[in-house]
Design a protein around this motif. Structure first.
Motif, short mmCIF file in Angstrom:
data_model
loop_
_atom_site.label_atom_id
_atom_site.label_comp_id
_atom_site.label_asym_id
_atom_site.label_seq_id
_atom_site.Cartn_x
_atom_site.Cartn_y
_atom_site.Cartn_z
N GLY A 82 -11.57 0.19 3.63
CA GLY A 82 -12.82 0.85 4.04
C GLY A 82 -12.80 1.12 5.54
O GLY A 82 -13.80 0.94 6.24
N ASP A 127 -9.96 -5.26 -3.59
CA ASP A 127 -9.95 -4.73 -2.22
C ASP A 127 -11.14 -5.22 -1.39
O ASP A 127 -11.42 -4.68 -0.33
N ASP A 155 -9.75 3.37 11.19
CA ASP A 155 -8.58 3.99 10.57
C ASP A 155 -7.30 3.77 11.38
O ASP A 155 -7.32 3.81 12.60
N TYR A 157 0.80 -1.23 0.00
CA TYR A 157 0.00 0.00 0.00
C TYR A 157 0.83 1.28 0.00
O TYR A 157 0.28 2.36 -0.26
N GLN A 197 -2.78 5.86 4.21
CA GLN A 197 -4.05 6.35 3.66
C GLN A 197 -4.58 5.38 2.61
O GLN A 197 -5.78 5.09 2.54
N ALA A 198 -3.68 4.88 1.79
CA ALA A 198 -4.11 3.94 0.73
C ALA A 198 -4.70 2.68 1.35
O ALA A 198 -5.71 2.14 0.89
N HIS A 249 -14.39 -4.95 -2.16
CA HIS A 249 -15.55 -4.07 -2.22
C HIS A 249 -16.53 -4.66 -3.23
O HIS A 249 -16.13 -5.37 -4.15
N ASN A 268 -6.09 2.47 4.39
CA ASN A 268 -7.39 2.82 5.00
C ASN A 268 -8.50 2.84 3.95
O ASN A 268 -9.61 2.37 4.18
N GLU A 269 -8.16 3.40 2.80
CA GLU A 269 -9.11 3.50 1.70
C GLU A 269 -9.51 2.10 1.21
O GLU A 269 -10.68 1.77 1.07
#
Ligand code: GAL
Length: 661
Positions: free
Chosen positions: A179, A497, A186, A168, A172-173, A499, A175-176
């Motif tokens: 989700g 990921d 986070d 990653y 931040q990447a 999703h 966490n994104e």
């Protein structure tokens, strides 16, 4: 086509060895696997190496012209090593170290154990790497057996954080991707991340999927350490590993890229009792094993290492580890062996030479009984050797590499996704793949079980029972083939990921299928629906989807009129969990449209084609009359009357069909 056996000379008095080797040769065995659990006898104390006994074993086997497969002993680190490096132990999900006293107690991520594994591999390679009797190496033994891929040790935690950083780059990447805005999950730093265990309710599925991916990579890199040493110190010898049945704990397609030969351990009766088959099937196939359990794995492992594969351990009689351990029906050891050759095995090696009267596996049969008398499995191995001699070298040369007409896509990551989020307690992705595969075999089709990365251009039909991972590259590749495509439920329903894809499932496969899944339902046992399909009713259970579609044709409808199976161009989408019969009818129709010639076979009969050879295998308790219909077919083994648990082999002309006559 060669026969072999797994042998543990260290478990027997030395005065047995020469006779054992002679009897192996006389029985027709050519390959002998040794050494994979012998660490404590090779190195009884740190640095004290006892080679003499193993040198003598090599000499004795060599004198009988037996070829040796030497296992690296890393599945069984000895007690002194564990005491010296206690951090090498794997930890369970409660953080407890695994105890000493069985096997596979190490953690794949332990730097100390990696060093020790490299050291013993290097020592063995130096000593025996050039030995004229040495034909192949087996790395370790059954990676992941007894649930040992996942470890939650400190070493694993450290390695996981490193792995995440590489994947990653920024937190931040991560966490994104995971989700983590959901439930305030986070993170501020990679160093805050633990393995996904011990949480109050389920851990984030993306976290779990990454832990599974990480653990799979750890197995692969652990194996690679040994492979690099062996390639360097023992050139010209095949390197293989023995995989297992119905085991998906790491990505075997990726690991096998480092090997020359994929091998696997086939225990059809144990697998029939311990896996997802229903009670009726467990009873029906108790003494023969379900015919497609070995076949599925033969076709899966043939899809690795460019088609080179072996059965490293073949069940020889009753085993000790299943819930119930019946003895195989007479003839089964021979039939399983022929089935493996029919699917393209180079070697079938029996586990084990002799039943050992002590320790954990004393109830596990061998080719010989504990009193050194040949057992039923040994007699049948000898019979296969006679069969092979009868066929002669010409016939054997005809067992060629062969592409099946049908590909079944098997994606380890999709299985992990489904296991992590089954959504219904009995949505078992492995079972779904097996059911679709078995239906193809029941209608007489030959199947290559392949990775999503394969080349699909030469297939007439591609079946994707659970391609849950939304793989855009695969979708594009399938689009450019002319093959008929069959998609199962949940296809394309999760991104990399984890999703739900923005265009809804089946994600990238929408272009092919014209389907959008708007809602899914899973259902408890006992609830079934009829689907009307080509004038007949077939049953679905466990899972159904509501779909919107711009399909050309609704091929099957649920009894409430909603679409269950839809067709667009050459693509079929199945929006439910079909029972076996349903799969059979769907695949009969699809394969006919693909230009194939399927026939429903009598129960227990299986046909396997390899180039000009047609194998007819009878797993049932009744004789069958069955043979090719072409005039120039000639019988190489057996006859048109195939006895219960018998086999016949035919050489066909170029284009021939096989019929019941
Ligand atoms: C395999 C294993 C062997 C032996 C065998 C018993 O899983 O590789 O060492 O335990 O099972 O069936």
């Amino acid at each position: 086509m060669k026969l072999g056996v797994c042998y543990y000379p260290e478990q027997w008095p030395e005065q047995f060895w020469a006779q054992d080797a002679r009897e192996m040769r006389e029985l027709g065995l050519r390959m002998v696997r040794i050494g994979e659990f012998a660490w404590s006898r090779i190195e009884p104390e740190p640095g004290r190496l006892e080679w003499d006994w193993l040198d003598r074993v090599f000499a004795i086997l060599h004198a009988e012209k037996l070829h040796i497969v030497l296992g690296t002993p890393t599945a069984t680190p000895p007690k002194w090593l564990v005491d010296r490096y206690p951090d090498m132990l794997a930890h369970d999900e409660h953080g407890r170290p695994r105890g000493f006293g069985s096997r596979r107690h190490y953690c794949f991520s332990s730097p100390a154990y990696r060093e020790q594994a490299a050291r013993i591999t290097e020592l063995l390679a130096q000593r025996y790497g050039q030995h004229p009797a040495l034909s192949a190496w087996q790395t370790d033994n059954e990676y992941g057996c007894h649930g040992t891929v996942l470890s939650y040790s400190q070493a694993a935690r450290t390695a996981f954080r490193r792995w995440l950083r590489l994947r990653y780059v920024t937190i931040q990447a991560l966490n994104e991707a995971w989700g983590n805005v959901f439930w305030s999950q986070d993170y501020n730093d990679f160093e805050q991340i633990d393995p996904p265990v011990g949480t109050v309710t389920e851990a984030n599925p993306a976290h779990r999927l990454d832990y599974q991916r990480f653990a799979s990579d750890e197995v692969i890199s652990f194996n690679r350490i040994q492979v690099e040493i062996l390639r360097n110190k023992s050139p010209g010898r095949d390197i293989l590993h023995n995989f297992m049945g119905f085991f998906t704990g790491f990505d075997h397609h990726r690991l096998s890229k480092d090997l020359d030969v994929a091998s696997w351990d086939s225990y059809p009766l144990g697998a029939t009792q311990n896996f997802f088959l229903n009670e009726k099937e467990k009873q029906l196939w108790a003494e023969t094993g379900h015919p497609d359990v070995p076949a599925f794995h033969h076709d899966l492992y043939r899809g690795m290492c460019g088609g080179r594969w072996w059965v490293m351990e073949q069940q020889p009689g009753p085993v000790n580890w299943a819930h119930w351990n019946p003895a195989p029906a007479e003839g089964m050891v021979r039939l399983w062996t022929w089935q493996a050759f029919a699917h393209g095995a180079e070697v079938v090696s029996y586990f084990r030479w002799r039943q050992v009267p002590f320790a954990q596996e004393q109830m596990h049969a061998g080719l010989q009984r504990p009193d050194r008398i040949v057992d039923q499995g040994g007699l049948e191995a000898g019979q296969v050797d006679e069969d092979l001699r009868g066929l002669g070298p010409h016939a054997l040369a005809e067992n060629p590499k062969h592409h099946a007409d049908v590909a079944l896509v098997f994606d380890y990551q999709s299985i992990w996704m489904s296991d992590i989020q089954p959504q219904g307690a009995d949505f078992n992705a492995m079972e779904l793949c097996f059911r679709a595969y078995s239906a193809l075999r029941q209608i007489g089709l030959n199947v290559d079980v392949v990775s999503p990365e394969s080349d699909f251009t030469h297939y007439s039909m591609v079946v994707l029972p659970v391609q849950m991972r939304n793989d855009e590259a695969l979708a594009a590749k399938l689009q450019s083939t002319g093959a008929r495509l069959v998609f199962g439920p949940r296809s394309g329903s999760k991104s990399e990921d984890f999703h739900i894809p923005s265009q809804l499932p089946p994600g990238a496969f929408n272009v092919l299928t014209g389907v959008r899944v708007t809602r899914v339902s899973s259902w408890p046992p006992g609830i079934t629906w009829a689907i009307s399909l080509g004038g007949r009713l077939v049953a679905a259970s466990r899972w159904r989807e509501d779909i919107e579609c711009d399909a050309d044709d609704v091929v099957g409808r649920f009894q409430d009129g909603k679409p269950a199976i839809v067709e667009k161009g050459r693509c079929l989408y199945v929006a439910a969990w079909l029972e076996s019969e349903g799969w059979m009818h769907v695949l009969l129709d699809a394969s006919r449209k693909a230009g194939l010639d399927p026939h429903v076979l009598p129960e227990g009969l299986r046909l396997t084609r390899r180039g000009p050879l047609q194998y007819i295998l009878n797993f049932s308790n009744s004789p069958m009359t069955y043979g090719p219909s072409t005039e120039n077919a000639h019988c190489l083994l057996g006859s048109r009357e195939v006895p219960p648990r018998g086999v016949s082999i035919w050489s066909l002309g170029q284009k021939a069909s096989t019929t019941n006559n």
